[in-house]
Design a protein around this motif. Sequence first.
Motif, PDB file in Angstrom:
ATOM      1  N   CYS A 130      68.020 128.285  40.013  1.00 27.16           N
ATOM      2  CA  CYS A 130      68.970 129.197  40.663  1.00 27.16           C
ATOM      3  C   CYS A 130      69.640 130.137  39.660  1.00 27.16           C
ATOM      4  O   CYS A 130      69.771 131.339  39.904  1.00 27.16           O
ATOM      5  N   GLN A 157      78.595 127.528  37.112  1.00 25.29           N
ATOM      6  CA  GLN A 157      77.746 127.080  38.204  1.00 25.29           C
ATOM      7  C   GLN A 157      78.468 126.157  39.180  1.00 25.29           C
ATOM      8  O   GLN A 157      79.127 125.196  38.780  1.00 25.29           O
ATOM      9  N   ARG A 236      79.405 123.751  34.501  1.00 24.31           N
ATOM     10  CA  ARG A 236      79.711 123.397  35.884  1.00 24.31           C
ATOM     11  C   ARG A 236      81.185 123.666  36.137  1.00 24.31           C
ATOM     12  O   ARG A 236      82.034 123.261  35.331  1.00 24.31           O
TER      13      ARG A 236
HETATM   14  C1  2RA Z   1      72.262 123.189  39.112  1.00 19.62           C
HETATM   15  N1  2RA Z   1      70.530 124.829  38.607  1.00 19.62           N
HETATM   16  O1  2RA Z   1      73.006 124.150  39.344  1.00 19.62           O
HETATM   17  C2  2RA Z   1      70.791 123.411  38.790  1.00 19.62           C
HETATM   18  C3  2RA Z   1      69.890 122.833  39.842  1.00 19.62           C
HETATM   19  N2  2RA Z   1      70.107 123.426  41.100  1.00 19.62           N
HETATM   20  O2  2RA Z   1      72.628 122.004  39.140  1.00 19.62           O
END
Ligand code: 2RA
Length: 340
Positions: A130, A157, A236
């Motif tokens: 992605c 993300q 993240r």
């Molecule tokens: C994530 N790109 O964002 C990786 C898998 N979708 O965790």
Amino acid sequence: MGYRVVVAGATGNVGREMLNILAEREFPVEEIAALASRKSLGTEVSFGDKTLTTKDLDTFDFTGWDIALFAVGSDATKIYAPKAAAAGCVVIDNSSLYRYDPQVPLIVPEVNADAIEGYKAKNIIANPNCSTAQMVVALKPLHDRARIKRVVVSTYQSVSGAGKAGIDELWNQTKGIYVPGQEVEPSKFTKQIAFNVIPHIDSFMEDGSTKEEWKMVAETKKILDPKVKVTATCVRVPVFVGHSEAINIEFEDFLDEEEARDILREAPGVLVVDKREAGGYITPVECVGDYATYISRIRQDSTLDNGLNLWCVSDNLRKGAALNAVQIAEVLGNRCLKKG
Ligand code: 2RA
């Protein structure tokens, strides 16, 4: 005359979006089958205004089916994708299993649709990670104009990239902070994600980078240009849906920010939201459910002779996965599997 289409992994976040987008874009479907693992068997899923009852991936016969969109993870893909391909059904796989296979095309239609002709080698086409997909949509039009030498990208993300469990963990941890006694121990993420950021996605590699960062490098080289140098830091963040990226680009030749903005405004799949004022940029909550790769904060990088910075945001379940897979199916149908 339409296509007989299978969605494998139909009960997951991406599988459900694949069904939604096939219906939204009125992909020419003559018949559709929604497949799930045994534990989700019989679950009902939506396909436009229809309801499908999931069938068993393990026993499904792919013979006579034209296209299978796979969103089942690498382990299940390893078992079932070759089965589907051998039965004559072209597999469009969202897992990472085939992305780096030289015999399997890795496709972002706005960037390298011509490479789809290579699907015949294994009857399989790979969908990119992605975080790669949205970035190469932004880079391609600029690369065509001023040849990119190097990209430095930091990603922000969303938790939906880690599946339903990632969404649940953010939700429960956030509630736990406000409602004492509901503490939720990190399980999907190595540390607390609520009101925090985690510079770690996927596993660590020998050189200290993570697999997610390696994917962005390897996939950008395969999709856009093997000569482009890429370095990534993937993080993240406590956002439910929508990946954001701060991208720094060094070009072979000078590219003025105004010209870059004009090029991006005309680029396929791109929407530019870029005003140098409060609110003149896109944020992840505004991209959810959209097809577009949004671009903001386009500006010269004064530390380089030929540098630009930009901000890139897109729905990771759509352009980052399900939409790109359906777009690949559209290109496949229009170019390779003509019907009627
Ligand atoms: C994530 N790109 O964002 C990786 C898998 N979708 O965790």
